[in-house]
Design a protein around this motif. Structure first.
Motif, PDB file in Angstrom:
ATOM      1  N   GLY A 202      -2.830  -5.669   3.540  1.00  0.00           N
ATOM      2  CA  GLY A 202      -1.611  -4.770   3.593  1.00  0.00           C
ATOM      3  C   GLY A 202      -1.145  -3.871   4.757  1.00  0.00           C
ATOM      4  N   PRO A 203      -0.061  -3.382   4.682  1.00  0.00           N
ATOM      5  CA  PRO A 203       0.378  -2.888   5.932  1.00  0.00           C
ATOM      6  C   PRO A 203      -0.326  -1.698   6.447  1.00  0.00           C
ATOM      7  N   GLY A 204      -1.111  -1.232   5.525  1.00  0.00           N
ATOM      8  CA  GLY A 204      -2.018   0.058   6.055  1.00  0.00           C
ATOM      9  C   GLY A 204      -1.487   1.436   5.596  1.00  0.00           C
ATOM     10  N   THR A 205      -2.533   2.310   5.556  1.00  0.00           N
ATOM     11  CA  THR A 205      -2.180   3.559   5.047  1.00  0.00           C
ATOM     12  C   THR A 205      -2.869   4.573   6.386  1.00  0.00           C
TER      13      THR A 205
ATOM     14  N   SER B  62      -8.142   8.061   9.459  1.00  0.00           N
ATOM     15  CA  SER B  62      -8.467   6.917   9.496  1.00  0.00           C
ATOM     16  C   SER B  62      -7.068   6.162   9.376  1.00  0.00           C
ATOM     17  N   VAL B  63      -7.226   4.598   9.431  1.00  0.00           N
ATOM     18  CA  VAL B  63      -6.010   3.886   9.140  1.00  0.00           C
ATOM     19  C   VAL B  63      -6.941   3.251   8.065  1.00  0.00           C
ATOM     20  N   TYR B  64      -6.416   3.020   6.939  1.00  0.00           N
ATOM     21  CA  TYR B  64      -6.893   2.153   5.587  1.00  0.00           C
ATOM     22  C   TYR B  64      -6.152   0.935   5.304  1.00  0.00           C
ATOM     23  N   PHE B  65      -6.902  -0.080   5.330  1.00  0.00           N
ATOM     24  CA  PHE B  65      -6.504  -1.391   5.001  1.00  0.00           C
ATOM     25  C   PHE B  65      -6.811  -2.198   3.616  1.00  0.00           C
ATOM     26  N   CYS B  66      -5.905  -2.082   2.837  1.00  0.00           N
ATOM     27  CA  CYS B  66      -6.432  -3.072   1.518  1.00  0.00           C
ATOM     28  C   CYS B  66      -6.158  -4.564   1.875  1.00  0.00           C
ATOM     29  N   ALA B  67      -6.939  -5.304   1.503  1.00  0.00           N
ATOM     30  CA  ALA B  67      -6.849  -6.790   1.645  1.00  0.00           C
ATOM     31  C   ALA B  67      -7.250  -7.603   0.326  1.00  0.00           C
ATOM     32  N   SER B  68      -6.782  -8.921   0.175  1.00  0.00           N
ATOM     33  CA  SER B  68      -6.974  -9.507  -0.971  1.00  0.00           C
ATOM     34  C   SER B  68      -7.502 -10.995  -0.565  1.00  0.00           C
TER      35      SER B  68
ATOM     36  N   ARG C 234      -9.102  18.397  -0.593  1.00  0.00           N
ATOM     37  CA  ARG C 234      -8.115  17.639  -1.311  1.00  0.00           C
ATOM     38  C   ARG C 234      -8.777  16.337  -1.799  1.00  0.00           C
ATOM     39  N   ARG C 235      -7.991  16.186  -2.972  1.00  0.00           N
ATOM     40  CA  ARG C 235      -8.525  14.870  -3.684  1.00  0.00           C
ATOM     41  C   ARG C 235      -7.179  13.800  -3.294  1.00  0.00           C
ATOM     42  N   MET C 236      -7.504  12.566  -3.197  1.00  0.00           N
ATOM     43  CA  MET C 236      -6.288  11.781  -2.470  1.00  0.00           C
ATOM     44  C   MET C 236      -6.671  10.271  -3.048  1.00  0.00           C
ATOM     45  N   THR C 237      -5.705   9.695  -3.544  1.00  0.00           N
ATOM     46  CA  THR C 237      -5.516   8.416  -3.974  1.00  0.00           C
ATOM     47  C   THR C 237      -4.806   7.356  -3.303  1.00  0.00           C
ATOM     48  N   LEU C 238      -5.355   6.326  -2.652  1.00  0.00           N
ATOM     49  CA  LEU C 238      -4.554   5.207  -1.888  1.00  0.00           C
ATOM     50  C   LEU C 238      -4.216   4.366  -2.681  1.00  0.00           C
ATOM     51  N   ARG C 239      -3.023   3.837  -2.984  1.00  0.00           N
ATOM     52  CA  ARG C 239      -2.893   2.542  -3.710  1.00  0.00           C
ATOM     53  C   ARG C 239      -2.658   1.423  -3.092  1.00  0.00           C
ATOM     54  N   CYS C 240      -2.984   0.228  -4.002  1.00  0.00           N
ATOM     55  CA  CYS C 240      -3.030  -1.114  -3.354  1.00  0.00           C
ATOM     56  C   CYS C 240      -2.664  -1.975  -4.459  1.00  0.00           C
TER      57      CYS C 240
ATOM     58  N   GLN D  24       0.841  -1.171  -0.030  1.00  0.00           N
ATOM     59  CA  GLN D  24      -0.047  -0.166   0.102  1.00  0.00           C
ATOM     60  C   GLN D  24       0.804   1.326  -0.187  1.00  0.00           C
ATOM     61  N   ALA D  25       0.251   2.459  -0.664  1.00  0.00           N
ATOM     62  CA  ALA D  25       1.322   3.557  -0.601  1.00  0.00           C
ATOM     63  C   ALA D  25       0.101   4.678  -0.661  1.00  0.00           C
ATOM     64  N   PRO D  26       0.465   5.661   0.022  1.00  0.00           N
ATOM     65  CA  PRO D  26       1.548   6.076   0.838  1.00  0.00           C
ATOM     66  C   PRO D  26       1.324   5.221   2.416  1.00  0.00           C
ATOM     67  N   THR D  27       2.587   5.253   3.218  1.00  0.00           N
ATOM     68  CA  THR D  27       2.491   4.791   4.499  1.00  0.00           C
ATOM     69  C   THR D  27       1.588   5.497   5.301  1.00  0.00           C
ATOM     70  N   SER D  28       1.792   7.047   5.078  1.00  0.00           N
ATOM     71  CA  SER D  28       0.979   7.915   5.930  1.00  0.00           C
ATOM     72  C   SER D  28       0.877   9.073   5.061  1.00  0.00           C
ATOM     73  N   GLN D  29      -0.171   9.912   5.468  1.00  0.00           N
ATOM     74  CA  GLN D  29      -0.636  11.054   4.772  1.00  0.00           C
ATOM     75  C   GLN D  29      -1.429  12.069   5.401  1.00  0.00           C
ATOM     76  N   ILE D  30      -0.944  13.272   5.442  1.00  0.00           N
ATOM     77  CA  ILE D  30      -1.608  14.485   6.111  1.00  0.00           C
ATOM     78  C   ILE D  30      -2.030  15.476   4.843  1.00  0.00           C
ATOM     79  N   LEU D  31      -3.452  15.513   5.135  1.00  0.00           N
ATOM     80  CA  LEU D  31      -4.080  16.091   3.803  1.00  0.00           C
ATOM     81  C   LEU D  31      -4.993  17.110   4.178  1.00  0.00           C
ATOM     82  N   ALA D  32      -5.221  18.230   3.573  1.00  0.00           N
ATOM     83  CA  ALA D  32      -6.155  19.409   3.848  1.00  0.00           C
ATOM     84  C   ALA D  32      -7.504  19.003   3.342  1.00  0.00           C
ATOM     85  N   ALA D  33      -8.283  19.239   4.006  1.00  0.00           N
ATOM     86  CA  ALA D  33     -10.019  19.101   3.679  1.00  0.00           C
ATOM     87  C   ALA D  33      -9.966  19.621   2.407  1.00  0.00           C
TER      88      ALA D  33
END
Lengths: 112, 109
Positions: free
Chosen positions: A104-107, A87-93, A17-23, A6-15
């Motif tokens: 995955g390790p989480g974002t 939050s912490v976001y987890f991808c799984a398969s 904004r658009r963001m894509t978490l990768r898995c 998963q990427a990124p490991t962590s992110q700080i984002l302004a309200a």
């Protein structure tokens, strides 16, 4: 790659904004999932995909979208981030919907 | 509604045995999973029950009673590395996992 990344490991984002978490997974699993994990709550399913080209809504889909163009990748997009999406976001398969899920390790995402 | 209940926190002593209970009410039942999650890490699969009875895997065992909507995870010969959260999850009629909030297990020497 071994397993799920998963990427990124962590992110700080302004309200707003658009963001894509990768898995990405290299296990050739058919099914993939996105969860969020908040303190004191169980993992909650956001979206899932049982096979490439198909997606479905989970328990908390509002404010999130996904795509599954191929077997390996399952990105999660926040179109306009809000603080409640911190939050912490987890991808799984899993091989199939009936099989055990690998995570995955989480974002760790913070929306300010 | 769908509901998975587990104790929030438990404490046990190194070398002892601990039982973590899970009760559930879900729309349909297609199996129950237990996962282990160390702080700051991803959940990892421990066990799966779909039929009533006990499944044993080394120091860990999991029991299921479908008629009672009840499962437990039994950990024997506790080690310090077993300090973690233990998550119970039920697969419902839509084949989606419904997760409990997890039980934080603290192991004391």
């Amino acid at each position: 790659i071994a397993g799920i990344t998963q990427a990124p490991t962590s992110q700080i984002l302004a309200a707003g904004r658009r963001m894509t978490l990768r898995c990405t997974q290299d296990m050739r699993h058919n099914a993939m999932y996105w969860y969020r994990q908040d303190l004191g709550l169980g993992l909650r399913l956001i979206h899932y995909s049982n096979t490439a080209g198909t997606t479905g809504k989970g328990e908390v889909p509002d404010g999130y979208s996904v795509s599954r163009a191929n077997t390996d990748d399952f990105p999660l997009t926040l179109a306009s981030a809000v603080p409640s999406q911190t939050s912490v976001y987890f991808c799984a398969s899993s091989r199939g919907p009936e099989d055990e899920q690998f995570f995955g390790p989480g974002t760790r995402l913070t929306v300010l | 509604g769908q509901n998975i209940d587990q104790p929030t926190e438990m404490t046990a002593t190194e070398g002892a045995i601990v039982q973590i209970n899970c009760t559930y009410q879900t729309s349909g039942f297609n199996g129950l999973f237990w996962y282990q999650q160390h702080a700051g890490e991803a959940p990892t699969f421990l066990s799966y029950n779909v039929l009533d009875g006990l499944e044993e895997k080394g120091r860990f065992s999991s029991f299921l009673s479908r008629s009672k909507g009840y499962s437990y995870l039994l950990l024997k010969e506790l080690q310090m590395k077993d300090s973690a959260s233990y998550l119970c999850a039920v697969r419902d009629s839509n084949y989606q996992l419904i997760w409990g909030a997890g039980t934080k297990l603290i192991i004391k020497p």
